[in-house]
Design a protein around this motif. Structure first.
Motif, PDB file in Angstrom:
ATOM      1  N   GLU A  61       0.825  -1.219   0.000  1.00  0.00           N
ATOM      2  CA  GLU A  61       0.000   0.000   0.000  1.00  0.00           C
ATOM      3  C   GLU A  61       0.854   1.263   0.000  1.00  0.00           C
ATOM      4  O   GLU A  61       0.492   2.260  -0.619  1.00  0.00           O
ATOM      5  CB  GLU A  61      -0.962  -0.011   1.188  1.00  0.00           C
ATOM      6  N   ARG A  68      -9.301  -0.714  -9.862  1.00  0.00           N
ATOM      7  CA  ARG A  68      -8.804   0.614  -9.467  1.00  0.00           C
ATOM      8  C   ARG A  68      -7.399   0.521  -8.884  1.00  0.00           C
ATOM      9  O   ARG A  68      -6.947   1.442  -8.222  1.00  0.00           O
ATOM     10  CB  ARG A  68      -9.748   1.261  -8.431  1.00  0.00           C
ATOM     11  N   LYS A  69      -6.738  -0.588  -9.121  1.00  0.00           N
ATOM     12  CA  LYS A  69      -5.376  -0.810  -8.610  1.00  0.00           C
ATOM     13  C   LYS A  69      -5.316  -0.613  -7.099  1.00  0.00           C
ATOM     14  O   LYS A  69      -4.419   0.034  -6.568  1.00  0.00           O
ATOM     15  CB  LYS A  69      -4.370   0.086  -9.342  1.00  0.00           C
ATOM     16  N   GLN A  70      -6.314  -1.150  -6.440  1.00  0.00           N
ATOM     17  CA  GLN A  70      -6.343  -1.134  -4.976  1.00  0.00           C
ATOM     18  C   GLN A  70      -6.130  -2.560  -4.495  1.00  0.00           C
ATOM     19  O   GLN A  70      -6.603  -3.506  -5.113  1.00  0.00           O
ATOM     20  CB  GLN A  70      -7.707  -0.623  -4.479  1.00  0.00           C
ATOM     21  N   LYS A  96       3.719   1.606  -1.443  1.00  0.00           N
ATOM     22  CA  LYS A  96       4.197   1.806  -2.814  1.00  0.00           C
ATOM     23  C   LYS A  96       3.074   2.291  -3.723  1.00  0.00           C
ATOM     24  O   LYS A  96       3.287   3.168  -4.563  1.00  0.00           O
ATOM     25  CB  LYS A  96       4.799   0.505  -3.348  1.00  0.00           C
ATOM     26  N   LEU A  97       1.886   1.733  -3.541  1.00  0.00           N
ATOM     27  CA  LEU A  97       0.746   2.193  -4.333  1.00  0.00           C
ATOM     28  C   LEU A  97       0.487   3.671  -4.054  1.00  0.00           C
ATOM     29  O   LEU A  97       0.236   4.456  -4.967  1.00  0.00           O
ATOM     30  CB  LEU A  97      -0.516   1.391  -3.987  1.00  0.00           C
ATOM     31  N   ALA A  98       0.561   4.039  -2.760  1.00  0.00           N
ATOM     32  CA  ALA A  98       0.281   5.419  -2.369  1.00  0.00           C
ATOM     33  C   ALA A  98       1.295   6.377  -2.975  1.00  0.00           C
ATOM     34  O   ALA A  98       1.001   7.549  -3.174  1.00  0.00           O
ATOM     35  CB  ALA A  98       0.277   5.544  -0.854  1.00  0.00           C
ATOM     36  N   GLY A 147       2.271   6.150  -5.887  1.00  0.00           N
ATOM     37  CA  GLY A 147       1.949   6.250  -7.299  1.00  0.00           C
ATOM     38  C   GLY A 147       2.577   5.145  -8.138  1.00  0.00           C
ATOM     39  O   GLY A 147       2.700   5.287  -9.360  1.00  0.00           O
ATOM     40  N   ALA A 148       2.976   4.055  -7.496  1.00  0.00           N
ATOM     41  CA  ALA A 148       3.556   2.936  -8.247  1.00  0.00           C
ATOM     42  C   ALA A 148       2.440   2.067  -8.803  1.00  0.00           C
ATOM     43  O   ALA A 148       1.376   1.943  -8.192  1.00  0.00           O
ATOM     44  CB  ALA A 148       4.457   2.108  -7.341  1.00  0.00           C
ATOM     45  N   ASP A 149       2.684   1.482  -9.949  1.00  0.00           N
ATOM     46  CA  ASP A 149       1.721   0.545 -10.526  1.00  0.00           C
ATOM     47  C   ASP A 149       1.764  -0.756  -9.727  1.00  0.00           C
ATOM     48  O   ASP A 149       2.630  -0.934  -8.871  1.00  0.00           O
ATOM     49  CB  ASP A 149       2.068   0.285 -11.999  1.00  0.00           C
ATOM     50  N   ILE A 150       0.852  -1.670 -10.022  1.00  0.00           N
ATOM     51  CA  ILE A 150       0.766  -2.875  -9.188  1.00  0.00           C
ATOM     52  C   ILE A 150       2.001  -3.774  -9.330  1.00  0.00           C
ATOM     53  O   ILE A 150       2.377  -4.435  -8.368  1.00  0.00           O
ATOM     54  CB  ILE A 150      -0.536  -3.680  -9.444  1.00  0.00           C
TER      55      ILE A 150
END
Lengths: 253, 218
Positions: free
Chosen positions: A158, A249-251, A160-162, A164-167
């Motif tokens: 999370e 949503r890439k969550q 890394k996602l936060a 702005g990284a892709d999955i």
């Protein structure tokens, strides 16, 4: 690879007394394993007998179509089993089928093209069975590792996602770790081949009368193909499965 | 002009309602302190802002466009979120500071990294330090530097000074205030009463998943 070693049925029946030893221990030590043991023994006899006749039949057919069909059947079973191990993996069966199928196909293709084995049932089916089951175990381990990593490293993903990284960059460490977990048993067993135990296939060949030198050659071949299938299958399974941990949503789910 | 707008937003997880019917307009260049007791939904509110989760009901818009119409990856680069627990990954501090460049396919800008170290009054030698050797406060500042590597439009901060001493807290507060003056919108969750009213122009109080009040301070 063919030899005329035979085992008389009467010797086999006498040898079945070995089962009684196991039953005796179970009873004596109150392990409560008698029922399980008997079921296991009966299943082994029935399944192996059926397989024996089936193989005898197919080997006689020498029909590439039936050989392929049997390989597909084995892959389907293995995929089903692997997906059971990875409960919680989205599309587990399909992913397993693709991973095992492609892994086995590439390996067998190279073996056949190089002339190491022939596309005949008596060679393809036992070798196919070995690599398919090896791939099945490997991707089962991959799934287990993916599931536990996505649970334990949730915050890292999370974070890394936060940022702005892709999955993929968010999960790459998890994916690598899972692939490694799938491949390590094969690599480890490679290191101890011949030192800790003689591998089953080699033992079988020697029992059937093949010279140890010839048996070793085949074993080396088997080792290479296990390695290649395991890596292909682990790689594909992990790269296909990780996406299922995210939504559109890439969550992280 | 509103930069973020929540319309009737609710969020529930596994049947448990966490945020209920939130309506709020956040203006561009706002500096909002978010306060409220633990479990009042503050972190969930921030996660909704940068689309790490989606609302169960209602709409969130960013620059007057529904958040769901944005590519979530691009959105999160504009609405940056620094977590309560500083989670550093990889082996070294550099692994963390180079990450924002890597995910943008950009060359690591050492000048920018050095500038941030000077801004935080931290020794540049930390760059090669192992993550495992860092104290809680050092981790928190490195995590914040990582978030600020590219200046975001909106900055979401979740108790980012909780592990810092008063001197470093002051440094971080000044950095954030400077960013706000330069145009970034700031939403800062804090448990520190003094901090909450120091620079902020609005004070948002959450309670039991609802907006209790939104006071204008300045």
């Amino acid at each position: 690879m063919n030899s005329g070693a035979t085992l008389s049925t009467s010797s086999l029946i006498i040898a079945s007394s070995l089962v009684l030893i196991s039953l005796f221990f179970s009873y004596y030590q109150k392990l409560n394993l008698e029922k399980e043991t008997i079921i296991g023994v009966i299943r082994a006899i029935v399944q192996l007998t059926i397989v024996g006749y089936l193989l005898n039949f197919i080997f006689g057919l020498k029909n590439p179509f039936f050989t392929t069909l049997l390989l597909l059947f084995m892959t389907t079973n293995a995929s089903f089993n692997a997906s059971k191990r990875g409960k919680g993996i989205k599309n587990g069966f399909l992913i397993s089928f693709i991973a095992i199928g492609i892994g086995a196909f590439i390996t067998l293709f190279i073996l056949v093209v190089s002339g190491a084995i022939k596309y005949e049932p008596y060679q393809i089916i036992p070798i196919g069975g070995m690599i398919i089951s090896n791939a099945m175990v490997a991707i089962g381990l991959c799934y287990k590792q993916l599931l536990s990593n996505f649970k334990n490293k949730r915050e890292e993903v999370e974070t890394k996602l936060a940022l702005g990284a892709d999955i993929l960059p968010s999960s790459i460490e998890i994916i690598r770790d899972a692939i490694k977990t799938g491949m390590l048993p094969t690599i480890d067993s490679m290191k101890t081949l011949g030192i800790v135990a003689l591998p089953g296939m080699m033992t079988g060949l020697i029992l059937a009368g093949t010279s140890p030198i010839e048996a070793v050659k085949f074993q080396i071949l088997v080792t290479f193909m296990m390695l290649s299938t395991t890596s292909i299958a682990s790689f594909l399974a992990c790269y296909l499965a990780y996406k299922g941990f995210f939504n559109g949503r890439k969550q992280l789910i | 002009m509103s930069i973020l707008e929540f319309s009737n937003v609710s969020f529930s997880n596994e049947g448990k309602s966490i945020l209920k019917n939130l309506n709020i307009r956040i203006e561009s260049r706002d500096y909002i302190s978010i306060v409220g007791p633990s479990g009042s939904g503050k972190s969930t509110f921030l996660k909704l802002c940068n689309n790490l989760i989606s609302p169960s009901e209602g709409n969130i818009s960013f620059n007057n466009k529904n958040v769901s119409e944005y590519n979530p990856i691009e959105l999160r680069k504009e609405i940056a979120y620094c977590f309560q627990m500083p989670h550093l990954f990889g082996d070294t501090v550099m692994d963390n500071l180079s990450f924002p460049f890597k995910i943008r396919n950009k060359k690591v800008d050492m000048d920018r990294i050095k500038y941030l170290f000077s801004l935080f009054s931290m020794d540049e030698e930390f760059i090669d330090e192992k993550v495992l050797n860092l104290s809680g406060g050092e981790k928190q500042r490195i995590a914040l530097m990582r978030t600020l590597m590219f200046t975001p439009e909106v900055l979401l901060l979740d108790e980012v000074t909780s592990a810092l001493d008063s001197e470093n807290t002051l440094i971080v507060e000044n950095i954030i205030n400077k960013l706000n003056n330069e145009g970034s919108t700031v939403l800062w969750v804090t448990h520190n009463d003094e901090q909450s009213i120091k620079y902020a122009n609005k004070l948002l109080t959450l309670e039991n998943g609802e907006i209790k009040s939104l006071e204008v301070l300045k």
